[in-house]
Each structure stands twice: as structure tokens, then as C-alpha cells.
Scaffold this motif. Structure first.
Motif, PDB file in Angstrom:
ATOM      1  N   ASP A 120       0.816  -1.202  -0.116  1.00  0.00           N
ATOM      2  CA  ASP A 120      -0.125  -0.243  -0.385  1.00  0.00           C
ATOM      3  C   ASP A 120       0.982   1.399   0.207  1.00  0.00           C
ATOM      4  N   PRO A 302      -4.596   4.182  -1.826  1.00  0.00           N
ATOM      5  CA  PRO A 302      -2.984   4.826  -1.120  1.00  0.00           C
ATOM      6  C   PRO A 302      -2.804   5.819  -1.606  1.00  0.00           C
ATOM      7  N   THR A 317      -4.530   4.915   2.995  1.00  0.00           N
ATOM      8  CA  THR A 317      -3.378   4.660   3.406  1.00  0.00           C
ATOM      9  C   THR A 317      -3.620   3.118   3.147  1.00  0.00           C
ATOM     10  N   ARG A 318      -4.260   2.211   3.110  1.00  0.00           N
ATOM     11  CA  ARG A 318      -4.872   0.819   3.227  1.00  0.00           C
ATOM     12  C   ARG A 318      -5.651   0.302   2.575  1.00  0.00           C
ATOM     13  N   TRP A 372       1.654   6.413   7.718  1.00  0.00           N
ATOM     14  CA  TRP A 372       1.765   4.337   7.576  1.00  0.00           C
ATOM     15  C   TRP A 372       2.877   3.703   8.320  1.00  0.00           C
TER      16      TRP A 372
END
Length: 376
Positions: A120, A302, A317-318, A372
Motif C-alpha cells: 500500500d 493509497p 493508507t490501505r 503508514w
């Protein structure tokens, strides 16, 4: 930070309105600005050129051909090193250096490893630095997307490595002119069109002259601008004459071109880019390639900024199994003020559902590694 490991920032390396690609230090090794900070003015940019230093992270030559490198896989910390190594690889190919092949494959292996361990965050690089990327950055983005799509398609590891390496070398002949072409708002001249049309053939010639004997890799490069309907170049191949890897690279290049800003047009939204890819799937010899890219991206990839039902702005972020409901880190509150930190939001919850992509005139500054949860 040891001052002797730092080097001056070259003019043109930083741009107003886009995130710093690396942390900037002063001459004594003290942090001035962290990676992800967005430069707001020409005067600030000038001060950074006068005072700023950075540490060029390199992929050591002794590890170029290793597949078992166990260093931490933080794509943001690796970013400058990837670009530095890519420049070295392209120079080695152009100059026919004996080290060209191991350096190319070494970079491809390291990129593959980072993408596998931090998928990601690796994909986020494509979107966080999409404002005005250099040709080297665009090449890196192509390789990241090829790795992710190749893995989704379950390509054998050896074939996937050839695909990533091909993505790194395919635009070798365009490097001297690409930034100039992207910065021009005029219609291309005929000589410029010829440079573009001949660049796959010239890249293949350069690789062969440098001693690379990898037929699959060079076929991917030679075919990556061919089209299913025979309207591509340089040979006008059709349908299943094309390698699936060549179609993957072509699609990766198309997507990067769509989501990055050029002098002659604004970049497309993620929604518009996804629609275009969906349309291409209906005209491709292998629709599975386009479907794999759409799967990799999800509805909100992402690195994309989004507006939440809470009125906050956050960074995707994911993915978490539902394409429209990724995990988001909120960085701006409902009043438009920057949070001192960041707060995880589960967009499956109604109060944090995504309303749409947010496309500010200028990205807010952010600490990528912190968003992250990666160690710098």
C-alpha cells in the motif's frame, strides 16, 4: 546525521507545491524539513537551495543482485535511493557499461521486495508524487504498478521480474527529452513525434548494445506501444501477438499519464481514470490485465486524499477487502485546520464513509512514514 554524508540540493530537484521527496537537513546535519513537507513559495524554495542538504540513499552495488536483502522496507525512505539508482542504471545502459544488467536486475529485485512487503505504501508513492513528476519518477511509478499488477495476475516470479525490469528500461530513449515534452503546451512537432514513436526500438537497441541477452525483457519493451487493433507502433502487431507483460506496461504508462499533471492539461481524477481503464478493458486482447489494475487500485488507491462524512480530509493508507471502504488517516479537521497528528478512520463506519476524492490546489504537508506506521 553525519554532516559529511550530506550533499547540496541541485536546482530543479524541488518544486513549489509538491511534497519533499526526502528529509532536508542544514549543513550541521539538523533537520530543517521532513519528507512530505510541501514547499509553499519561491522564497522558501530559494532558502532550501541555499541552506538545505539531503542524504542520498543508495542501493549498494554489492547488494544489486541479491534477492534476500533484509533491510526495512519503507518505500518513502527508499524513494530517493530508487531514483538515484535508476539514474545510474539508465546511464550504465546508455554507456554500455558491463554493470548495466546486474544493476538493472538488482534495482528491479529491490523494488519488487519493497512492493511485496509494503504494497500500500509503495502504491501511495504514485499518487502522492503525481503533481509534477520527473521522467525518472514516472518510470518508477510504471515499475511499481507493473509489479502490483503482475502479482495480481499471478505471473511467475521470473516473468514478473522481467516485467519490472522492462518497465525501468522501456523509456530509456525518452529520458533526455521527456521533461521538456511534458512541460510544453504546444502541439508536438514531427521530429518530436518520431522520437516518441521510435523510443521502444531505440531502448531495445541500447539494451542489446549493453550486452543484455534477455529476449522476454526486450520483447516487452518492443511491444509496449503496440495495440490489440493493430494501430500501435512500431510494427502494428495485433491481438495475441502481444505479450501480456507488454499490455501490462502499456496500461501502467497510460494510468500514470492520466493521473499526473502536464503543462497541456490537468490530471484526471481517480474516478475518471478508472472509467478510462474500464473502457480500455473492452478493447484489449486481455481484459484481465485491466481488471487486475482496477483491483490493485480499488475505488480509492493509497495516497489519494478524500473527504469523509465527518467533513474531515484524510489520506487513504490501505485497502481492507472492500474497494470503496479503505482505511483513511484523517489529517485535516471539519473546520479545515490541520491536525497536529493523524487519526485512523474506518470508512466502513457510516460517520466516516468517503464522500469523494479531495483535490486541493496544494497538498497539505504530511509525514508519510508516520501515516503508514513505518520506521524512518
Amino acid at each position: 546525521m553525519e554532516p559529511e554524508s550530506l550533499v547540496r540540493i541541485a536546482p530543479g530537484a524541488l518544486v513549489v507545491g509538491r511534497p519533499l521527496p526526502w528529509t532536508v537537513y542544514d549543513a550541521d546535519g539538523k533537520v530543517l524539513l521532513r519528507q512530505g513537507y510541501v514547499i509553499h513559495s519561491e522564497s522558501q524554495l530559494e532558502q532550501l537551495f541555499q541552506r538545505g542538504r539531503f542524504r542520498p540513499r543508495r542501493i549498494p552495488r554489492s547488494q544489486d543482485a541479491r534477492a534476500d536483502d533484509t533491510r526495512d522496507c519503507n518505500p518513502f525512505a527508499e524513494y530517493a535511493g530508487f531514483l538515484h539508482s535508476l539514474e545510474g542504471v539508465l546511464t550504465a545502459l546508455t554507456e554500455r557499461q558491463a554493470s548495466a544488467e546486474p544493476r538493472l536486475l538488482g534495482l528491479a529485485r529491490r523494488l519488487e521486495q519493497v512492493c511485496q512487503q509494503s504494497p500500500d505504501a509503495s502504491l501511495a508513492l504514485v499518487h502522492l508524487y503525481a503533481v509534477a513528476p520527473t521522467i525518472q519518477e514516472q518510470i518508477l511509478f510504471h515499475a511499481i504498478l507493473c509489479q502490483r499488477v503482475g502479482q495480481t495476475l499471478a505471473l511467475a516470479p521470473a516473468r514478473r521480474l522481467e516485467l519490472v525490469a522492462a518497465a525501468l528500461a522501456a523509456n530509456l530513449a525518452l529520458v533526455p527529452v521527456a521533461d521538456q515534452l511534458n512541460a510544453s503546451s504546444r502541439v508536438l512537432s514531427e521530429p518530436q513525434r518520431q522520437v516518441i514513436r521510435k523510443h521502444p526500438e531505440r531502448a531495445v537497441q541500447a539494451l542489446q548494445a549493453a550486452g543484455l541477452d534477455r529476449p522476454t525483457l526486450t520483447r516487452i519493451i518492443a511491444q509496449h506501444h503496440e495495440r490489440f487493433d493493430g494501430d500501435g507502433y512500431p510494427l502494428g502487431l495485433t491481438g495475441h501477438e502481444l505479450l501480456p507483460e507488454a499490455e501490462t506496461l502499456a496500461l501502467a504508462e497510460r494510468y500514470v499519464a492520466m493521473v499526473t499533471r502536464r503543462a497541456y492539461r490537468e490530471r484526471l481524477s481517480i474516478h475518471a481514470a478508472r472509467q478510462a481503464i474500464t473502457g480500455l478493458a473492452g478493447r484489449a486482447s486481455r481484459p484481465a490485465v485491466a481488471r487486475a489494475l482496477l483491483e490493485v487500485l480499488g475505488e480509492y488507491p493509497p495516497g489519494v486524499l478524500v473527504r469523509l462524512a465527518s467533513r474531515e480530509i484524510g489520506v487513504v493508507t490501505r485497502q481492507q477487502g472492500q474497494p470503496r471502504s479503505p482505511v483513511v488517516m484523517a489529517i485535516v479537521n471539519a473546520e479545515g485546520q490541520r491536525y497536529g497528528g493523524c487519526f485512523e478512520r474506518d470508512t466502513r463506519q457510516p460517520e466516516f464513509r468517503i464522500l469523494g476524492q479531495e483535490e486541493p490546489e496544494q497538498l497539505p504537508s504530511m509525514d508519510f512514514s508516520r501515516l503508514w506506521g513505518l520506521r524512518t
